[in-house]
Design a protein around this motif. Structure first.
Motif, PDB file in Angstrom:
ATOM      1  N   ASP A 254       0.793  -1.269  -0.028  1.00 56.14           N
ATOM      2  CA  ASP A 254       0.187  -0.171   0.039  1.00 56.14           C
ATOM      3  C   ASP A 254       0.887   1.090  -0.001  1.00 56.14           C
TER       4      ASP A 254
ATOM      5  N   SER B 186       4.932   1.456  -5.395  1.00 57.66           N
ATOM      6  CA  SER B 186       4.623   2.252  -6.635  1.00 57.66           C
ATOM      7  C   SER B 186       4.190   1.325  -7.845  1.00 57.66           C
TER       8      SER B 186
ATOM      9  N   SER C  54       1.178  -0.540  -7.395  1.00 53.62           N
ATOM     10  CA  SER C  54      -0.083   0.372  -7.623  1.00 53.62           C
ATOM     11  C   SER C  54      -0.501   0.424  -8.926  1.00 53.62           C
ATOM     12  N   GLU C  55       0.653   0.700  -9.816  1.00 56.72           N
ATOM     13  CA  GLU C  55       0.506   0.879 -11.340  1.00 56.72           C
ATOM     14  C   GLU C  55      -0.096  -0.323 -11.823  1.00 56.72           C
TER      15      GLU C  55
ATOM     16  N   GLN D   1      -1.946  -2.556 -10.280  1.00 50.72           N
ATOM     17  CA  GLN D   1      -3.221  -2.502 -10.040  1.00 50.72           C
ATOM     18  C   GLN D   1      -4.219  -1.538 -10.865  1.00 50.72           C
ATOM     19  N   GLU D   2      -3.697  -0.552 -11.047  1.00 51.71           N
ATOM     20  CA  GLU D   2      -4.506   0.431 -11.786  1.00 51.71           C
ATOM     21  C   GLU D   2      -4.615  -0.056 -13.337  1.00 51.71           C
ATOM     22  N   ALA D   3      -3.414  -0.724 -13.943  1.00 48.11           N
ATOM     23  CA  ALA D   3      -3.709  -1.478 -15.387  1.00 48.11           C
ATOM     24  C   ALA D   3      -4.561  -2.289 -15.275  1.00 48.11           C
ATOM     25  N   TYR D   4      -4.640  -3.148 -14.293  1.00 47.56           N
ATOM     26  CA  TYR D   4      -5.614  -4.332 -14.052  1.00 47.56           C
ATOM     27  C   TYR D   4      -7.139  -3.874 -14.034  1.00 47.56           C
ATOM     28  N   ASP D   5      -7.241  -2.919 -13.165  1.00 50.58           N
ATOM     29  CA  ASP D   5      -8.756  -2.213 -13.049  1.00 50.58           C
ATOM     30  C   ASP D   5      -9.245  -1.574 -14.374  1.00 50.58           C
ATOM     31  N   ARG D   6      -8.358  -0.962 -15.064  1.00 49.59           N
ATOM     32  CA  ARG D   6      -8.451  -0.352 -16.418  1.00 49.59           C
ATOM     33  C   ARG D   6      -9.019  -1.515 -17.498  1.00 49.59           C
TER      34      ARG D   6
ATOM     35  N   SER E  74     -10.015  -4.297 -16.702  1.00 49.96           N
ATOM     36  CA  SER E  74     -11.151  -5.357 -16.234  1.00 49.96           C
ATOM     37  C   SER E  74     -12.249  -4.328 -16.765  1.00 49.96           C
ATOM     38  N   GLU E  75     -12.241  -2.945 -16.766  1.00 48.05           N
ATOM     39  CA  GLU E  75     -13.199  -1.843 -17.106  1.00 48.05           C
ATOM     40  C   GLU E  75     -13.466  -2.081 -18.641  1.00 48.05           C
TER      41      GLU E  75
END
Length: 205
Positions: free
Chosen positions: A29, A169, A172-173, A175-180, A182-183
């Motif tokens: 985190d 860091s 986090s990047e 995770q953001e890429a994975y979330d994007r 998934s979207e």
């Protein structure tokens, strides 16, 4: 005998780093890692205050986490590279120590939170030849000054902290890429469902 005593003290001081490395490596985190670093630094150094500053851009350091006793003193803006102890530490990539009256240095006041320090140090956080920020600790009042072994411990702690911050860091990047992703996958499925429905109607007729 004196040399062996010194080496023994150094090894005793470094032993906690093995346990600390486990804590750092398990922290992904990005908001919590600075708090962990500051807490461990203050506890292990028996310091009255500790803080962590990270590079906001190529020229400014921004205070991210603090812990301990802070005197009521003016708080200037974010220090630039080269200003105050923290700014000098990151520009030279070497530990910077101070002691005594630091009231004339507004950047030192922001870093250590007291006008009088028994001993204080700013240690740079560097990972893969990239400067990330500065770890600061201060002993206030009649406390024992920081020793060479203390600075060595802080330097190793800062090195581990830099790795932990870089890992957090990167996580986090990812995770953001994975979330994007998934979207986008959801949007693709929604589009195919709509297209299939629109094609089915005229074909049925």
């Amino acid at each position: 005998r004196k040399r062996l005593e010194t080496e023994n003290a150094r090894l005793s001081a470094l032993i906690p780093l093995f346990d600390l490395s486990k804590v750092f490596m398990s922290s992904v985190d990005l908001k919590m890692v600075p708090k962990h670093v500051v807490h461990i630094a203050r506890e292990e150094m028996h310091a009255d205050s500790a803080s962590l500053m990270l590079l906001a851009d190529e020229h400014l350091l921004r205070l991210h986490s603090t812990e301990g006793v802070f005197a009521a003193c003016p708080r200037p803006g974010d220090p630039a590279i080269g200003e105050g102890t923290a700014g000098r530490a990151i520009s030279t990539r070497q530990p910077v120590t101070v002691q005594g009256d630091i009231s004339a240095d507004p950047w030192a006041l922001r870093t250590f939170g007291a006008e009088q320090v028994a001993s204080a140090a700013s240690v740079p956080l560097v990972h893969m030849d990239t400067a990330l920020g500065v770890l600061n600790v201060a002993r206030i009042g009649e406390a024992e000054p920081l020793t060479e072994l203390d600075i060595e411990f802080l330097t190793l702690l800062a090195s581990q902290a830099a790795v932990a911050l870089a890992n957090a860091s990167m996580f986090s990047e990812i995770q953001e890429a994975y979330d994007r992703l998934s979207e986008l996958d959801h949007l693709k499925s929604e589009f195919l469902n709509i297209a299939a429905h629109e094609l089915r109607s005229p074909l049925a007729v």
